[in-house]
Design an enzyme around this catalytic site. Structure first.
Site, PDB file in Angstrom:
ATOM      1  CG  ASP A  58      42.261  34.026  28.749  1.00  0.00           C
ATOM      2  OD1 ASP A  58      42.601  34.422  29.888  1.00  0.00           O
ATOM      3  OD2 ASP A  58      41.189  33.437  28.526  1.00  0.00           O
ATOM      4  CE1 TYR A 147      38.061  43.584  39.446  1.00  0.00           C
ATOM      5  CE2 TYR A 147      37.266  44.790  41.352  1.00  0.00           C
ATOM      6  CZ  TYR A 147      38.208  44.609  40.370  1.00  0.00           C
ATOM      7  OH  TYR A 147      39.303  45.452  40.301  1.00  0.00           O
TER       8      TYR A 147
END
Ligand code: UDP
Length: 317
Positions: A58, A147
């Site tokens: 990640d 986003y």
């Protein structure tokens, strides 16, 4: 000159095509992905290659890459609206911390950093088509902001690195892209419509379908990303296909092209869904000599063939 390129989000839809094109032209590739929305199957065909490495990580926590690095391409992020709405905090983390880690990796190696930004930085635009000079109209507290604002932050930190530390950077603003390796359950318009048409199910048009999108075939898109990577432009540079369609036109095109018996059904429009989107690609054309070449018909046919196999369907069934 070939190099060793780290692709963050390299198992995703766009990232995996970028890995393919970089390897094809002689680069070594290190693909880093946490497989949250990317799929290992997208890079499984590269597994045996000595010039390809996959690292599961990640990137918002750090980027465990050793050895030389000539470029870092940051495509790590959920990108489909249903994905980033389901992973809001992860999307903000990867756009902010993930981007910072990518910039630090590039800066340590004197490598070029390519930031995959988005047409979503323009929000619901008052200017049409959208040129890079337009600042955008984003709702900072709406559901999509996880986003949009993550990508706007990513652009800001990329420019701050460049200005204060001299990091070699480029920003690409990617418009709607489609093609093989879109996940069948990705929820984006092209994968939804093609699968619905192949299954004979109603095509789900959100709202009245008058909103527009401009769709770029993935191989064209990635060719544009590499042209920018190879240039010395900072950008931002829009890379997208300026052919604009309403969502309703797209649904009708898909039904006609697949000779489908499906009908169209309307569903509620998602919150803050942009009403129109079309790139002005003057900069990409003039500075990079780039423009898309794949027709919508060809692109849809190739995407349909992929989705049919992936979802275990027969084309035309
Ligand atoms: N859309 C639709 N039906 C679907 C999926 C999407 O009408 O099944 C619409 C969506 O509301 C938007 C456009 O198609 O106006 C593109 O949506 P997508 O999720 O592919 O990408 P976006 O441009 O919103 O990031």
């Amino acid at each position: 000159m070939s190099g060793r390129v780290v692709v963050l989000g390299g198992s995703g839809f766009l990232g995996s095509h970028l890995c393919d094109q970089l390897l094809a032209r002689g680069d070594e590739v290190v693909c880093v992905d946490d497989l949250s929305t990317g799929r290992i199957a997208n890079v499984a065909h590269l597994d045996e290659r000595p010039d390809f490495t996959f690292i599961e990580a990640d990137v918002s926590m750090g980027i465990p890459v050793d050895g030389p690095v000539t470029a870092v391409c940051n495509l790590a992020s959920p990108a489909s609206p249903p994905d980033y709405l389901a992973l809001p905090l992860e999307t903000l983390a990867v756009g902010s911390e993930g981007t910072r880690h990518g910039l630090e990796l590039a800066a340590r190696h004197g490598a070029r950093f390519l930031m995959a930004s988005t047409s979503e930085v323009y929000g619901d635009p008052e200017v049409h088509p959208q040129a890079e000079s337009y600042w955008g109209r984003v709702n900072p507290i709406g559901p999509r902001s996880v986003y949009d604002e993550a990508k706007r932050f990513a652009e800001a930190i990329t420019m701050a690195h460049h200005r204060t530390l001299g990091t070699d950077v480029a920003i690409v603003r990617i418009f709607n892209t489609y093609g093989p390796r879109l996940r069948p359950d990705d929820g984006r318009v092209v994968s939804n419509f093609l699968l619905q048409a192949m299954r004979g199910e109603p095509l789900t048009v959100y709202g009245d379908g008058s909103q527009t999108r401009s769709l770029c075939y993935v191989e064209d898109e990635v060719r544009g990303l590499i042209a920018l990577l190879d240039s010395d432009l900072v950008g931002p540079v829009n890379i997208g296909n300026p052919d604009e369609y309403t969502v309703l036109q797209l649904a009708q095109t898909v039904i006609a092209q697949l000779n489908s018996a499906s009908v169209i059904e309307h569903r509620p429009l998602p919150t803050d869904d942009p009403t129109r989107r079309r790139p002005d690609i003057t900069v990409a054309r003039g500075e990079l000599g780039w423009e898309p070449t794949t027709s919508l018909e060809d692109g849809l046919a190739r995407t349909a063939a992929y989705l049919a196999t992936d979802a275990g369907l027969t084309l035309g069934s």
